[in-house]
Write a protein that holds these residues in place. Sequence first.
Motif, PDB file in Angstrom:
ATOM      1  N   THR A  19      -6.405  -7.457  -1.475  1.00 32.21           N
ATOM      2  CA  THR A  19      -5.138  -8.164  -1.685  1.00 32.21           C
ATOM      3  C   THR A  19      -4.510  -7.849  -3.032  1.00 32.21           C
ATOM      4  O   THR A  19      -3.293  -7.646  -3.127  1.00 32.21           O
ATOM      5  N   ALA A  20      -5.310  -7.803  -4.101  1.00 34.69           N
ATOM      6  CA  ALA A  20      -4.750  -7.597  -5.440  1.00 34.69           C
ATOM      7  C   ALA A  20      -3.987  -6.280  -5.560  1.00 34.69           C
ATOM      8  O   ALA A  20      -2.856  -6.269  -6.069  1.00 34.69           O
ATOM      9  N   PRO A  21      -4.549  -5.137  -5.106  1.00 35.14           N
ATOM     10  CA  PRO A  21      -3.743  -3.915  -5.189  1.00 35.14           C
ATOM     11  C   PRO A  21      -2.543  -3.943  -4.249  1.00 35.14           C
ATOM     12  O   PRO A  21      -1.500  -3.357  -4.559  1.00 35.14           O
ATOM     13  N   PHE A  22      -2.671  -4.657  -3.117  1.00 37.30           N
ATOM     14  CA  PHE A  22      -1.531  -4.740  -2.209  1.00 37.30           C
ATOM     15  C   PHE A  22      -0.384  -5.514  -2.850  1.00 37.30           C
ATOM     16  O   PHE A  22       0.791  -5.169  -2.642  1.00 37.30           O
ATOM     17  N   VAL A  23      -0.701  -6.540  -3.641  1.00 38.80           N
ATOM     18  CA  VAL A  23       0.357  -7.262  -4.356  1.00 38.80           C
ATOM     19  C   VAL A  23       1.109  -6.303  -5.269  1.00 38.80           C
ATOM     20  O   VAL A  23       2.335  -6.365  -5.385  1.00 38.80           O
ATOM     21  N   ARG A  24       0.383  -5.387  -5.891  1.00 39.36           N
ATOM     22  CA  ARG A  24       1.038  -4.397  -6.748  1.00 39.36           C
ATOM     23  C   ARG A  24       1.880  -3.415  -5.928  1.00 39.36           C
ATOM     24  O   ARG A  24       2.936  -2.955  -6.386  1.00 39.36           O
ATOM     25  N   VAL A  25       1.410  -3.071  -4.734  1.00 38.78           N
ATOM     26  CA  VAL A  25       2.229  -2.228  -3.851  1.00 38.78           C
ATOM     27  C   VAL A  25       3.518  -2.956  -3.489  1.00 38.78           C
ATOM     28  O   VAL A  25       4.610  -2.371  -3.514  1.00 38.78           O
ATOM     29  N   VAL A  26       3.392  -4.234  -3.149  1.00 36.72           N
ATOM     30  CA  VAL A  26       4.577  -5.043  -2.844  1.00 36.72           C
ATOM     31  C   VAL A  26       5.516  -5.077  -4.041  1.00 36.72           C
ATOM     32  O   VAL A  26       6.744  -4.944  -3.899  1.00 36.72           O
ATOM     33  N   ASN A  27       4.940  -5.242  -5.230  1.00 41.66           N
ATOM     34  CA  ASN A  27       5.770  -5.290  -6.428  1.00 41.66           C
ATOM     35  C   ASN A  27       6.521  -3.975  -6.632  1.00 41.66           C
ATOM     36  O   ASN A  27       7.702  -3.959  -7.009  1.00 41.66           O
ATOM     37  N   HIS A  28       5.843  -2.863  -6.388  1.00 37.57           N
ATOM     38  CA  HIS A  28       6.473  -1.541  -6.472  1.00 37.57           C
ATOM     39  C   HIS A  28       7.628  -1.433  -5.470  1.00 37.57           C
ATOM     40  O   HIS A  28       8.722  -0.965  -5.803  1.00 37.57           O
ATOM     41  N   TRP A  29       7.374  -1.891  -4.256  1.00 33.94           N
ATOM     42  CA  TRP A  29       8.390  -1.893  -3.185  1.00 33.94           C
ATOM     43  C   TRP A  29       9.597  -2.739  -3.592  1.00 33.94           C
ATOM     44  O   TRP A  29      10.744  -2.304  -3.490  1.00 33.94           O
ATOM     45  N   VAL A  30       9.328  -3.940  -4.081  1.00 36.22           N
ATOM     46  CA  VAL A  30      10.401  -4.846  -4.492  1.00 36.22           C
ATOM     47  C   VAL A  30      11.201  -4.244  -5.649  1.00 36.22           C
ATOM     48  O   VAL A  30      12.443  -4.309  -5.665  1.00 36.22           O
ATOM     49  N   ASN A  31      10.517  -3.635  -6.605  1.00 40.62           N
ATOM     50  CA  ASN A  31      11.224  -3.006  -7.718  1.00 40.62           C
ATOM     51  C   ASN A  31      12.142  -1.890  -7.240  1.00 40.62           C
ATOM     52  O   ASN A  31      13.262  -1.725  -7.745  1.00 40.62           O
ATOM     53  N   CYS A  32      11.671  -1.122  -6.264  1.00 44.37           N
ATOM     54  CA  CYS A  32      12.511  -0.058  -5.696  1.00 44.37           C
ATOM     55  C   CYS A  32      13.716  -0.647  -4.961  1.00 44.37           C
ATOM     56  O   CYS A  32      14.840  -0.124  -5.059  1.00 44.37           O
ATOM     57  N   ILE A  33      13.495  -1.742  -4.223  1.00 43.89           N
ATOM     58  CA  ILE A  33      14.603  -2.405  -3.524  1.00 43.89           C
ATOM     59  C   ILE A  33      15.625  -2.913  -4.537  1.00 43.89           C
ATOM     60  O   ILE A  33      16.838  -2.722  -4.375  1.00 43.89           O
ATOM     61  N   ASN A  34      15.141  -3.558  -5.599  1.00 38.86           N
ATOM     62  CA  ASN A  34      16.038  -4.080  -6.629  1.00 38.86           C
ATOM     63  C   ASN A  34      16.837  -2.967  -7.303  1.00 38.86           C
ATOM     64  O   ASN A  34      18.022  -3.138  -7.626  1.00 38.86           O
ATOM     65  N   ALA A  35      16.179  -1.817  -7.518  1.00 39.43           N
ATOM     66  CA  ALA A  35      16.842  -0.694  -8.192  1.00 39.43           C
ATOM     67  C   ALA A  35      17.724   0.111  -7.243  1.00 39.43           C
ATOM     68  O   ALA A  35      18.577   0.884  -7.693  1.00 39.43           O
ATOM     69  N   GLY A  36      17.498  -0.065  -5.929  1.00 38.49           N
ATOM     70  CA  GLY A  36      18.247   0.718  -4.951  1.00 38.49           C
ATOM     71  C   GLY A  36      17.832   2.176  -4.920  1.00 38.49           C
ATOM     72  O   GLY A  36      18.590   3.041  -4.466  1.00 38.49           O
ATOM     73  N   LYS A  37      16.599   2.461  -5.368  1.00 39.51           N
ATOM     74  CA  LYS A  37      16.132   3.840  -5.446  1.00 39.51           C
ATOM     75  C   LYS A  37      14.615   3.878  -5.359  1.00 39.51           C
ATOM     76  O   LYS A  37      13.937   3.087  -6.001  1.00 39.51           O
ATOM     77  N   SER A  38      14.087   4.814  -4.567  1.00 30.76           N
ATOM     78  CA  SER A  38      12.646   4.945  -4.413  1.00 30.76           C
ATOM     79  C   SER A  38      12.032   5.696  -5.574  1.00 30.76           C
ATOM     80  O   SER A  38      12.660   6.566  -6.182  1.00 30.76           O
ATOM     81  N   SER A  39      10.781   5.354  -5.884  1.00 33.29           N
ATOM     82  CA  SER A  39       9.973   6.124  -6.821  1.00 33.29           C
ATOM     83  C   SER A  39       8.568   6.227  -6.240  1.00 33.29           C
ATOM     84  O   SER A  39       8.183   5.449  -5.368  1.00 33.29           O
ATOM     85  N   ALA A  40       7.806   7.196  -6.713  1.00 35.82           N
ATOM     86  CA  ALA A  40       6.478   7.444  -6.153  1.00 35.82           C
ATOM     87  C   ALA A  40       5.532   6.266  -6.391  1.00 35.82           C
ATOM     88  O   ALA A  40       5.564   5.656  -7.461  1.00 35.82           O
ATOM     89  N   PRO A  41       4.707   5.935  -5.367  1.00 31.74           N
ATOM     90  CA  PRO A  41       4.605   6.592  -4.078  1.00 31.74           C
ATOM     91  C   PRO A  41       5.659   6.087  -3.089  1.00 31.74           C
ATOM     92  O   PRO A  41       5.786   4.880  -2.880  1.00 31.74           O
ATOM     93  N   ALA A  42       6.393   7.023  -2.491  1.00 31.99           N
ATOM     94  CA  ALA A  42       7.415   6.677  -1.506  1.00 31.99           C
ATOM     95  C   ALA A  42       7.177   7.520  -0.259  1.00 31.99           C
ATOM     96  O   ALA A  42       6.104   8.108  -0.093  1.00 31.99           O
ATOM     97  N   MET A  43       8.185   7.626   0.609  1.00 30.70           N
ATOM     98  CA  MET A  43       7.971   8.350   1.860  1.00 30.70           C
ATOM     99  C   MET A  43       7.703   9.828   1.620  1.00 30.70           C
ATOM    100  O   MET A  43       7.027  10.472   2.427  1.00 30.70           O
ATOM    101  N   ALA A  44       8.195  10.390   0.522  1.00 35.06           N
ATOM    102  CA  ALA A  44       7.884  11.789   0.225  1.00 35.06           C
ATOM    103  C   ALA A  44       6.376  11.988   0.111  1.00 35.06           C
ATOM    104  O   ALA A  44       5.834  13.000   0.575  1.00 35.06           O
ATOM    105  N   GLU A  45       5.689  11.022  -0.499  1.00 34.77           N
ATOM    106  CA  GLU A  45       4.232  11.094  -0.622  1.00 34.77           C
ATOM    107  C   GLU A  45       3.554  10.882   0.731  1.00 34.77           C
ATOM    108  O   GLU A  45       2.520  11.484   1.025  1.00 34.77           O
ATOM    109  N   GLY A  46       4.137  10.007   1.578  1.00 36.51           N
ATOM    110  CA  GLY A  46       3.617   9.839   2.926  1.00 36.51           C
ATOM    111  C   GLY A  46       3.763  11.095   3.753  1.00 36.51           C
ATOM    112  O   GLY A  46       2.859  11.466   4.517  1.00 36.51           O
ATOM    113  N   VAL A  47       4.890  11.788   3.594  1.00 34.14           N
ATOM    114  CA  VAL A  47       5.113  13.058   4.294  1.00 34.14           C
ATOM    115  C   VAL A  47       4.078  14.090   3.851  1.00 34.14           C
ATOM    116  O   VAL A  47       3.489  14.805   4.674  1.00 34.14           O
ATOM    117  N   TYR A  48       3.839  14.166   2.535  1.00 35.88           N
ATOM    118  CA  TYR A  48       2.899  15.161   2.019  1.00 35.88           C
ATOM    119  C   TYR A  48       1.476  14.904   2.517  1.00 35.88           C
ATOM    120  O   TYR A  48       0.770  15.835   2.928  1.00 35.88           O
TER     121      TYR A  48
END
Length: 370
Positions: free
Chosen positions: A318-347
Amino acid sequence: MESKAVAQIGVAVVGTGFGQKVHIPGLQAHHQTEVVAVWNRDRAKAQQVAQQIAKADTTPLATDSLAEILASDAVQAVTLATPPFAHYEMAKDILKAGKHLLIEKPVTLSVEEAEHLQQLATDRGVIAIPDFEFRFIPAWQHFAELLKQDVVGKKRLIKIDWIASSRASSDRAWNWYAQKALGGGALGSIGSHTFDYVNWLFGRAVSISATLSTSIPERPDPTTGQLKPVDSDDVCAIALTLADDTLCQITLSAVSYAGRGHFIEVYGDKGTLVIGNPSQKDYVNGFKVYASQLGAALEEIPTPEKFNFPKLYADGRTAPFVRVVNHWVNCINAGKSSAPAMAEGVYSQLLMDLTHRSNQIRTQITVPPA
């Protein structure tokens, strides 16, 4: 928490296995996300989960209809925790509906599917993030910092062992995990993580050679008890050549009793750096970092407090997932993705596809440039 609130984000959790165990607690722990809907193919199960997390004045929407979730104005984002074979079709609908997406790995069953999802997210102007949680574990962040500090010098060899016993018993039931066509196997389960963190820590691969095996060829059907064939891999031997010419040897197993656990060893002309966790039960907590200079004995290097989780939970994931959520939320707030994003999922998916291909044709394969 690790970001300042901008606006509350209503999130639907699709899938209530890992979704109930980790996604829901992680979303509840983050100050900017609220679970407003729950999906399960069994509506009664969805209703049961929704009741368990209901608040005094609200109960999340519970449904077996993804369309119903996507039609709800209360849902701005979706976490997708269904098995891999369901990811692509569901994620397509989620992104087309203009909802932000946090998707479990492997993100799809092919690199073409993953690339399509990446393009859909771009076209719809939404944020799509894979759950690569190892990037967010304190000891791993410390390990990454030490690599940047060049403690090993010029790398000579990287050795990765992820030797687990989760499916070592032949009595473990046959299900989708036993079927290659549905995304089952050790490669998808743990290899997807491995390919992402190799990219993160050491850079891109230029060639790959792999051999996969199925050590337990039959498992009992959970309904009838009759043995059914298994064609997904449970042991993987993979060799990568990285862009800087470093050789990276990867051994994965889901069927090894008293397995070594999860270790990365980096050998260079200045010294050696190791991160490892021998636990067979908690694959997040328990990692320690060790270093050696010019052949001296390995010594543990404690992880600095600055990397520590602000809070621990009963389920170590759960603890690292909270950080993943935080990363996701920060990207949503900024309106821009940063790694790890779908580019990393594609790779990661590209390397999994090439692993299967190399195993099939029994030869080394060149990895195309990004």
